[in-house]
Design an enzyme around this catalytic site. Structure first.
Site, mmCIF file in Angstrom:
data_model
loop_
_atom_site.group_PDB
_atom_site.id
_atom_site.type_symbol
_atom_site.label_atom_id
_atom_site.label_comp_id
_atom_site.label_asym_id
_atom_site.label_seq_id
_atom_site.Cartn_x
_atom_site.Cartn_y
_atom_site.Cartn_z
ATOM 1 N N MET A 21 0.844 -1.199 0.000
ATOM 2 C CA MET A 21 0.000 0.000 0.000
ATOM 3 C C MET A 21 0.877 1.245 0.000
ATOM 4 S SD MET A 21 -3.532 -0.831 1.871
ATOM 5 C CE MET A 21 -3.076 -0.451 3.525
ATOM 6 N N LEU A 40 6.711 3.023 1.650
ATOM 7 C CA LEU A 40 7.614 1.878 1.785
ATOM 8 C C LEU A 40 8.801 2.171 2.696
ATOM 9 C CD1 LEU A 40 7.647 0.731 -1.958
ATOM 10 C CD2 LEU A 40 6.019 0.144 -0.141
ATOM 11 N N GLY A 71 11.480 -2.752 5.496
ATOM 12 C CA GLY A 71 10.743 -4.022 5.545
ATOM 13 C C GLY A 71 10.227 -4.398 4.156
ATOM 14 N N HIS A 72 9.628 -3.427 3.470
ATOM 15 C CA HIS A 72 9.129 -3.684 2.106
ATOM 16 C C HIS A 72 10.290 -4.009 1.167
ATOM 17 C CE1 HIS A 72 5.868 -0.962 3.697
ATOM 18 N NE2 HIS A 72 5.142 -1.943 3.195
ATOM 19 N N GLN A 108 -10.224 -2.471 2.559
ATOM 20 C CA GLN A 108 -9.704 -3.088 3.780
ATOM 21 C C GLN A 108 -9.654 -2.119 4.956
ATOM 22 O OE1 GLN A 108 -5.825 -4.029 1.705
ATOM 23 N NE2 GLN A 108 -4.976 -3.669 3.728
ATOM 24 N N ASP A 153 2.801 -9.429 9.151
ATOM 25 C CA ASP A 153 1.334 -9.518 9.129
ATOM 26 C C ASP A 153 0.975 -11.003 9.026
ATOM 27 O OD1 ASP A 153 0.636 -6.682 9.155
ATOM 28 O OD2 ASP A 153 1.635 -6.625 7.221
ATOM 29 N N SER A 161 7.594 -1.064 10.671
ATOM 30 C CA SER A 161 6.209 -0.853 10.254
ATOM 31 C C SER A 161 6.032 0.619 9.903
ATOM 32 C CB SER A 161 5.264 -1.199 11.417
ATOM 33 O OG SER A 161 4.004 -0.624 11.207
ATOM 34 N N ARG A 166 3.708 2.296 10.726
ATOM 35 C CA ARG A 166 3.100 2.972 11.878
ATOM 36 C C ARG A 166 4.116 3.469 12.899
ATOM 37 N NH1 ARG A 166 -2.247 -0.596 13.095
ATOM 38 N NH2 ARG A 166 -3.166 -0.331 11.045
#
Ligand code: PAF
Length: 281
Positions: free
Chosen positions: A30, A33, A36-37, A61, A152, A187, A189
């Protein structure tokens, strides 16, 4: 790296590679980035001749209280990071491309049971949106492999089930969670944590490690869950869950079951909701 928005351009690029007998790896995202991505891109790169990433903030979602409009859109920065990590093609479609009849009127997929617990219970409908968009993206890209992060964990299991149940011709590859030096799972977040919250956040990983150790020492999983909950709540986390589950289906383990388990935590620090997990095997 090429960026395409429409389906015809996406299919033309992939057709060209296929004509040369090349395999395609896919990393759906989404956007916004981070490292992690990028580790997912690296894994796809190692397993396929060509790598396609998608950046699509998927409206189906998001729950009514989760702010779809305010989700960070950082396409230029994402493009630079993907190019740097040797991604071949970025698919960044408009909502109308993915949902031609509108998001509210789209065909919707539901993967039963495994979506009804944990994240599914706290975010009703979330996994229907994830399964629907991932299935649509698989149909568009038709990859040989698709990489999803273990961060996830429940999402990964939902996708694995969907792929198996619908006999989709794609191999799902699980990528290990990337962590900061102090253990905090990377993340998008994390950027919302204030300095004091950021300093406390690694307690989630520390708690997961402790849950694994306590289960290995033979403690009953319910007792382990209670110990984890008290530890986090004492440190000011507002807990959604801290549980030990069977990794395969996220069901409660039987008494004395020790193999194939995973610990999962979702907790809020201030306004930021963090999730993490640790497989015991
Ligand atoms: O993990 C995510 O970023 C999203 O849930 C996904 C898999 C790209 C579907 O929108």
């Amino acid at each position: 790296m090429q960026t395409v928005q429409d389906v015809a351009a996406l299919r033309a690029a992939i057709r060209g590679w296929r004509a040369q007998g090349q395999t395609v790896g896919f990393v759906p995202t989404m956007g916004n980035l981070h490292a992690g991505h990028h580790s997912l891109i690296k894994l796809a790169r190692a397993r396929a001749d060509r790598v396609v990433a998608s950046v699509f903030v998927n409206p189906t979602q998001f729950g009514p209280n989760e702010d779809f409009e305010r989700y960070p859109r950082t396409l230029a920065q994402d493009q630079a990071g993907l190019a740097e990590h040797d991604c071949d093609l970025l698919f960044a479609p408009e909502v109308a491309t993915i949902y031609p009849f509108g998001a509210a009127h789209s065909v919707s997929l539901r993967v039963p049971q495994i979506t009804e617990v944990l994240e599914g219970a706290h975010r009703p409908g979330h996994f229907d949106g994830v399964a629907t968009v991932v299935c649509k993206l698989f149909n568009l890209v038709q990859p040989d492999i698709a990489v999803f992060g273990q961060k996830d964990f429940q999402q990964l299991k939902v996708i694995e089930r969907m792929v198996r149940d619908l006999s989709l011709p794609v191999k799902v590859v699980a990528a290990p969670t990337q962590r900061a030096e102090d253990g905090l799972a990377l993340s998008s977040r994390n950027q919302y944590l204030g300095p004091e919250e950021r300093a406390r956040a690694p307690l989630i990983h520390e708690t997961l490690l402790q849950m694994r150790d306590l289960v290995a020492k033979g403690h009953a999983w319910r007792v382990v869950e209670q110990a984890a909950a008290s530890k986090l709540e004492r440190a000011g986390f507002v807990l959604d869950y801290a549980v030990v589950r069977r990794a395969e289906d996220l069901a409660e383990p039987a008494e004395g079951e020790r193999e194939g388990l995973v610990a999962l935590i979702a907790a809020r620090l201030g306004a930021t909701r963090l999730i993490d997990n640790l497989s015991f095997d």
